[in-house]
Enzyme design. Structure first.
Site, PDB file in Angstrom:
ATOM      1  N   ILE A 114       0.830  -1.199   0.000  1.00 36.10           N
ATOM      2  CA  ILE A 114       0.000   0.000   0.000  1.00 36.10           C
ATOM      3  C   ILE A 114       0.866   1.251   0.000  1.00 36.10           C
ATOM      4  O   ILE A 114       0.587   2.216  -0.724  1.00 36.10           O
ATOM      5  CB  ILE A 114      -0.970   0.000   1.198  1.00 36.10           C
ATOM      6  CG1 ILE A 114      -1.936  -1.182   1.100  1.00 36.10           C
ATOM      7  CG2 ILE A 114      -1.751   1.311   1.267  1.00 36.10           C
ATOM      8  CD1 ILE A 114      -2.822  -1.367   2.315  1.00 36.10           C
ATOM      9  N   CYS A 144       2.019   1.286   7.809  1.00 37.88           N
ATOM     10  CA  CYS A 144       2.717   0.183   8.465  1.00 37.88           C
ATOM     11  C   CYS A 144       1.744  -0.607   9.340  1.00 37.88           C
ATOM     12  O   CYS A 144       0.691  -0.102   9.733  1.00 37.88           O
ATOM     13  CB  CYS A 144       3.874   0.706   9.303  1.00 37.88           C
ATOM     14  SG  CYS A 144       3.431   2.024  10.451  1.00 37.88           S
ATOM     15  N   PRO A 145       2.079  -1.858   9.663  1.00 39.28           N
ATOM     16  CA  PRO A 145       1.230  -2.639  10.561  1.00 39.28           C
ATOM     17  C   PRO A 145       1.352  -2.137  11.991  1.00 39.28           C
ATOM     18  O   PRO A 145       2.296  -1.430  12.342  1.00 39.28           O
ATOM     19  CB  PRO A 145       1.792  -4.056  10.425  1.00 39.28           C
ATOM     20  CG  PRO A 145       3.228  -3.843  10.069  1.00 39.28           C
ATOM     21  CD  PRO A 145       3.254  -2.618   9.196  1.00 39.28           C
ATOM     22  N   SER A 204      -4.095   3.390   8.165  1.00 37.35           N
ATOM     23  CA  SER A 204      -3.572   2.066   8.496  1.00 37.35           C
ATOM     24  C   SER A 204      -4.215   1.515   9.769  1.00 37.35           C
ATOM     25  O   SER A 204      -5.169   0.746   9.700  1.00 37.35           O
ATOM     26  CB  SER A 204      -2.049   2.132   8.635  1.00 37.35           C
ATOM     27  OG  SER A 204      -1.519   0.844   8.799  1.00 37.35           O
ATOM     28  N   ASP A 261      -8.547   7.758   8.641  1.00 33.29           N
ATOM     29  CA  ASP A 261      -9.590   6.771   8.347  1.00 33.29           C
ATOM     30  C   ASP A 261      -9.710   5.767   9.476  1.00 33.29           C
ATOM     31  O   ASP A 261     -10.590   4.910   9.450  1.00 33.29           O
ATOM     32  CB  ASP A 261      -9.282   6.037   7.041  1.00 33.29           C
ATOM     33  CG  ASP A 261     -10.391   5.070   6.642  1.00 33.29           C
ATOM     34  OD1 ASP A 261     -11.554   5.523   6.554  1.00 33.29           O
ATOM     35  OD2 ASP A 261     -10.102   3.872   6.435  1.00 33.29           O
ATOM     36  N   GLU A 286     -12.816   2.074  17.834  1.00 35.90           N
ATOM     37  CA  GLU A 286     -13.745   2.011  16.705  1.00 35.90           C
ATOM     38  C   GLU A 286     -14.915   1.095  17.028  1.00 35.90           C
ATOM     39  O   GLU A 286     -14.693  -0.072  17.348  1.00 35.90           O
ATOM     40  CB  GLU A 286     -13.017   1.499  15.457  1.00 35.90           C
ATOM     41  CG  GLU A 286     -11.915   2.430  14.981  1.00 35.90           C
ATOM     42  CD  GLU A 286     -11.113   1.876  13.812  1.00 35.90           C
ATOM     43  OE1 GLU A 286     -10.301   2.612  13.254  1.00 35.90           O
ATOM     44  OE2 GLU A 286     -11.308   0.691  13.458  1.00 35.90           O
ATOM     45  N   HIS A 313     -13.249   4.286   8.862  1.00 32.85           N
ATOM     46  CA  HIS A 313     -12.490   3.072   8.555  1.00 32.85           C
ATOM     47  C   HIS A 313     -13.066   2.363   7.323  1.00 32.85           C
ATOM     48  O   HIS A 313     -13.305   1.146   7.328  1.00 32.85           O
ATOM     49  CB  HIS A 313     -12.492   2.115   9.750  1.00 32.85           C
ATOM     50  CG  HIS A 313     -11.361   1.119   9.702  1.00 32.85           C
ATOM     51  ND1 HIS A 313     -10.729   0.659  10.829  1.00 32.85           N
ATOM     52  CD2 HIS A 313     -10.743   0.497   8.664  1.00 32.85           C
ATOM     53  CE1 HIS A 313      -9.784  -0.215  10.499  1.00 32.85           C
ATOM     54  NE2 HIS A 313      -9.779  -0.321   9.176  1.00 32.85           N
TER      55      HIS A 313
END
Length: 314
Positions: free
Chosen positions: A157, A204-205, A232, A257, A262, A281
């Site tokens: 990405i 990044c993760p 991310s 996002d 959440e 998201h």
């Protein structure tokens, strides 16, 4: 084979049949499953499909026949993969399903900020153009050509978004776990990236190394005109530090996002602050991306039935 889909609402929406995996086993479909609901699901499930629903020790103790956990996403931090490995349970994710969708949404956030498209559309719709000259602007507009884009995380990405930003004429800088020696891309340390770039975008993760990688110190390094984008994981950012930085005009804006919570509470620290743009998201939510997820889950399930592990992360 008993397949239990724990939280299928976001993935399937109303445009993908909820019976999409039923040719591979008996399927129980649930739109949502809270931690309290876990014990209400069939304990004889062989396969769990999850996205955000936690597959933790409590869940693993309940599903005594479990052999496979399918994560309907690339990130798999919702699953205790070590506990699964200890029990001989395969965990598989869906890599690279939404590369273009997420990169596109990231670009949309950037352009929504710089060009204020919806702001000006609303102005026209309420009749303000008829009261102005043939051309007007409600706020300064920004051209991104020759500006510096900084990307943290140069995976699929990150590289896709880098190409999109480059098409705007931006210069590309990045920080990664190492220098990837990429053509026309300049590797920098985190501090150098923060100090150098007009925009920082996170790709990044979320893990122990990246948890709150954007903190008060990092934000203090950024120029006052700089913009932060996060499409991310919400946990990459120290929420309170970001709220403070934008409110005190330490940086110009944050385009998000994802959040640390959440869905967010109504009093979430980042909601209601001018120049913080938030979408729910949904960067990954295109029909095309979700269709690829279903195809990947089906492929992994077929492989599992044939004794072959596909996309295994543990």
């Amino acid at each position: 084979m008993k397949i239990v889909i724990l939280d299928g609402l976001a993935l399937f929406q109303h445009d993908i049949p909820r019976t999409s995996l039923s040719n591979l086993g008996e399927v129980d479909f649930y739109e949502k499953t809270s931690e309290a609901d876990i014990t209400l699901r069939d304990p004889n499930a062989t396969v769990l499909v999850t996205n955000k629903c936690l597959v933790n020790e409590k869940a693993l103790s309940h599903f005594t026949q479990l052999k496979l956990v399918l994560v309907a996403a690339t990130g798999y931090n919702s699953v205790n993969i070590q506990a699964c490995k200890a029990r001989g349970i395969q965990v598989s994710n869906v890599p690279a399903y939404g590369t273009y969708s997420v990169a596109q949404h990231t670009l949309a956030l950037l352009l929504a900020f710089s060009n204020r498209v919806e702001h000006h559309n609303q102005s026209v719709q309420v009749g303000e153009w008829s009261k102005n000259d043939w051309s007007y602007s409600l706020s300064p507009l920004t051209e991104w050509a020759d500006k510096k884009m900084g990307i943290i995380g140069m995976g699929n990405i990150g590289q896709c978004f880098a190409n999109m930003a480059e098409s705007l004429g931006m210069q590309i800088y990045y920080h990664h776990t190492r220098d990837l020696q990429l053509k026309n891309r300049t590797y920098l340390s985190k501090k150098e990236l923060a100090q150098t770039c007009d925009v920082i975008s996170l790709h990044c993760p979320l893990n122990q190394q990246t948890d709150q990688i954007i903190n008060a110190e990092f934000l203090s390094w950024m120029p006052k005109h700089a913009v932060l984008i996060n499409s991310s994981r919400g946990g990459l950012v120290d929420t309170l530090a970001l709220a403070k930085a934008v409110q005190e005009k330490q940086i110009a804006a944050a385009l998000l996002d994802v959040l640390d919570q959440e869905p967010p509470a109504s009093n979430h620290p980042l909601i209601g602050i001018p120049n913080i743009y938030i979408t729910p998201h949904n960067a990954w939510l295109s029909l095309e991306a979700r269709t690829r997820i279903i195809q990947s889950l089906s492929s992994t399930l077929r492989g599992f039935l044939a004794g072959k592990a596909i996309n295994q992360v543990n």
